[in-house]
Design a protein around this motif. Structure first.
Motif, short mmCIF file in Angstrom:
data_model
loop_
_atom_site.label_atom_id
_atom_site.label_comp_id
_atom_site.label_asym_id
_atom_site.label_seq_id
_atom_site.Cartn_x
_atom_site.Cartn_y
_atom_site.Cartn_z
N GLU A 220 62.22 -48.62 10.33
CA GLU A 220 60.75 -48.75 10.77
C GLU A 220 60.24 -47.31 11.10
O GLU A 220 60.71 -46.52 11.91
CB GLU A 220 60.71 -49.61 11.90
CG GLU A 220 61.04 -51.05 11.70
CD GLU A 220 60.67 -52.08 12.68
OE1 GLU A 220 59.56 -52.35 12.82
OE2 GLU A 220 61.62 -52.29 13.59
N PRO A 221 59.30 -46.74 10.47
CA PRO A 221 58.92 -45.41 10.50
C PRO A 221 58.02 -45.41 11.95
O PRO A 221 57.26 -46.53 12.28
CB PRO A 221 57.87 -45.09 9.21
CG PRO A 221 57.32 -46.42 8.92
CD PRO A 221 58.68 -47.62 9.26
N ASP A 222 57.80 -44.37 12.39
CA ASP A 222 57.06 -44.08 13.58
C ASP A 222 55.54 -44.13 13.44
O ASP A 222 55.01 -43.55 12.21
CB ASP A 222 57.31 -42.60 14.21
CG ASP A 222 58.87 -42.46 14.82
OD1 ASP A 222 59.20 -43.58 15.21
OD2 ASP A 222 59.43 -41.43 14.82
N GLU A 223 54.86 -44.92 14.13
CA GLU A 223 53.45 -45.19 13.84
C GLU A 223 52.54 -43.97 14.86
O GLU A 223 52.35 -44.60 15.82
CB GLU A 223 52.97 -46.58 14.07
CG GLU A 223 53.65 -47.54 13.26
CD GLU A 223 53.76 -49.15 13.67
OE1 GLU A 223 52.46 -49.29 14.17
OE2 GLU A 223 54.38 -49.88 13.62
N THR A 224 52.51 -43.06 14.27
CA THR A 224 51.97 -41.98 14.96
C THR A 224 50.45 -41.53 14.68
O THR A 224 49.84 -40.85 15.20
CB THR A 224 52.65 -40.77 14.49
OG1 THR A 224 52.76 -40.54 13.15
CG2 THR A 224 54.07 -40.67 14.77
N ALA A 225 49.79 -42.43 13.91
CA ALA A 225 48.37 -42.24 13.54
C ALA A 225 47.66 -42.90 14.58
O ALA A 225 47.97 -43.51 15.56
CB ALA A 225 48.11 -42.99 12.26
N THR A 226 46.30 -42.53 14.72
CA THR A 226 45.47 -43.02 15.83
C THR A 226 44.34 -44.00 15.54
O THR A 226 43.36 -44.30 15.91
CB THR A 226 44.64 -41.71 16.29
OG1 THR A 226 43.66 -41.20 15.15
CG2 THR A 226 45.50 -40.58 16.97
N THR A 227 44.60 -44.73 14.13
CA THR A 227 43.82 -45.65 13.79
C THR A 227 44.64 -46.76 12.95
O THR A 227 45.76 -46.69 12.75
CB THR A 227 42.70 -45.27 12.48
OG1 THR A 227 43.57 -44.67 11.36
CG2 THR A 227 42.03 -44.18 13.06
N PHE A 228 44.00 -47.94 12.82
CA PHE A 228 44.88 -48.96 12.19
C PHE A 228 45.10 -48.75 10.79
O PHE A 228 46.51 -48.94 10.33
CB PHE A 228 44.02 -50.24 12.57
CG PHE A 228 43.91 -50.88 13.75
CD1 PHE A 228 44.77 -51.50 14.23
CD2 PHE A 228 42.62 -50.96 14.26
CE1 PHE A 228 44.61 -52.23 15.53
CE2 PHE A 228 42.32 -51.47 15.57
CZ PHE A 228 43.26 -52.15 16.20
N GLU A 229 44.25 -48.02 10.09
CA GLU A 229 44.44 -47.87 8.63
C GLU A 229 45.52 -46.54 8.64
O GLU A 229 46.48 -46.70 7.51
CB GLU A 229 43.06 -47.29 8.23
CG GLU A 229 43.50 -46.91 6.58
CD GLU A 229 41.89 -46.41 5.94
OE1 GLU A 229 42.23 -45.45 5.24
OE2 GLU A 229 40.97 -47.02 6.29
N GLY A 230 45.27 -45.84 9.65
CA GLY A 230 46.68 -44.64 9.50
C GLY A 230 48.15 -45.21 9.77
O GLY A 230 49.07 -44.96 8.89
N ASN A 231 47.95 -46.25 10.67
CA ASN A 231 49.50 -46.69 10.74
C ASN A 231 50.09 -47.70 9.81
O ASN A 231 50.90 -47.83 9.46
CB ASN A 231 49.49 -47.43 12.29
CG ASN A 231 49.50 -46.39 13.38
OD1 ASN A 231 50.25 -45.48 13.11
ND2 ASN A 231 48.77 -47.02 14.52
#
Length: 200
Positions: free
Chosen positions: A47-58
């Motif tokens: 599972e990759p790290d979810e480092t974005a700041t938006t739903f779309e980014g993650n």
């Protein structure tokens, strides 16, 4: 964002999730279109790290990682509950608010403590991203507005469903059957947009 591209009938698709319930849901939704779904969990993908700041980014991070690792098109979603009085929180951190033990009762109590009686505006967001191995990505958003119930109600659903009352309803998501919720939910709306663009 790339030019919309349909999934061909007979395609094999990776669902970038380790959640068996989500796999069953998407497999059923995609079966009529001749698309076979296999999960990232079945393929032992990390599972990759979810480092974005938006739903779309993650969602994009998860879909691109699965497409790159497998050479297959991959679909990922990211979703959460947003409360106006909390500045949109928990938002992309909805799962993290429940902690590693998935204590959503505690997370819901935290929301109730943070808002006033007249500050109950809320909404659920879901973003679906479809990524291809060549780098093409398409994202689709679904949203449903509603309010936070004064206290949790209902035994159906999961996560924050017991405190979310969708617009036009008096019941929480957790007081609805799966079919009732799935007909109006944020995920259903995101899938509808995905379906119109990517499924023949």
């Amino acid at each position: 964002m790339s030019t919309p591209r349909p999934l061909e009938r007979g395609s094999r698709l990776v669902l970038a999730s380790h959640n068996k319930g989500k796999l069953a849901e998407f497999a059923a939704l995609l079966a009529p279109y001749g698309v076979t779904v296999v999960s990232a969990g079945e393929l032992n993908l990390p599972e990759p790290d979810e480092t974005a700041t938006t739903f779309e980014g993650n969602a994009r991070i998860k879909a691109e990682a699965a497409a790159t690792a497998t050479g297959l098109p991959a679909l990922a979603d990211d979703s959460g509950l947003c409360v106006s009085a909390l500045g949109g929180a928990p938002g992309i951190y909805s799962a993290r608010w429940a902690g590693p033990d998935k204590d959503f009762a505690g997370a819901m109590h935290r929301i109730e403590l943070g808002i006033g009686e007249d500050e109950r505006e809320a909404w659920f967001i879901c973003v679906l991203c479809l990524a291809f191995p060549d780098g093409a990505v398409q994202c689709f958003e679904g949203r449903i507005n509603g309010t936070i119930a004064p206290e949790p109600r209902g035994a159906e659903g999961h996560g924050y469903d017991p405190i979310f009352v969708p617009e036009g309803e008096t019941r929480t998501f957790a007081e609805m059957s799966d079919s009732e919720k799935n007909a109006i939910s944020h995920r259903a709306r995101a899938f509808e947009a995905f379906q119109k663009t990517c499924l023949a």
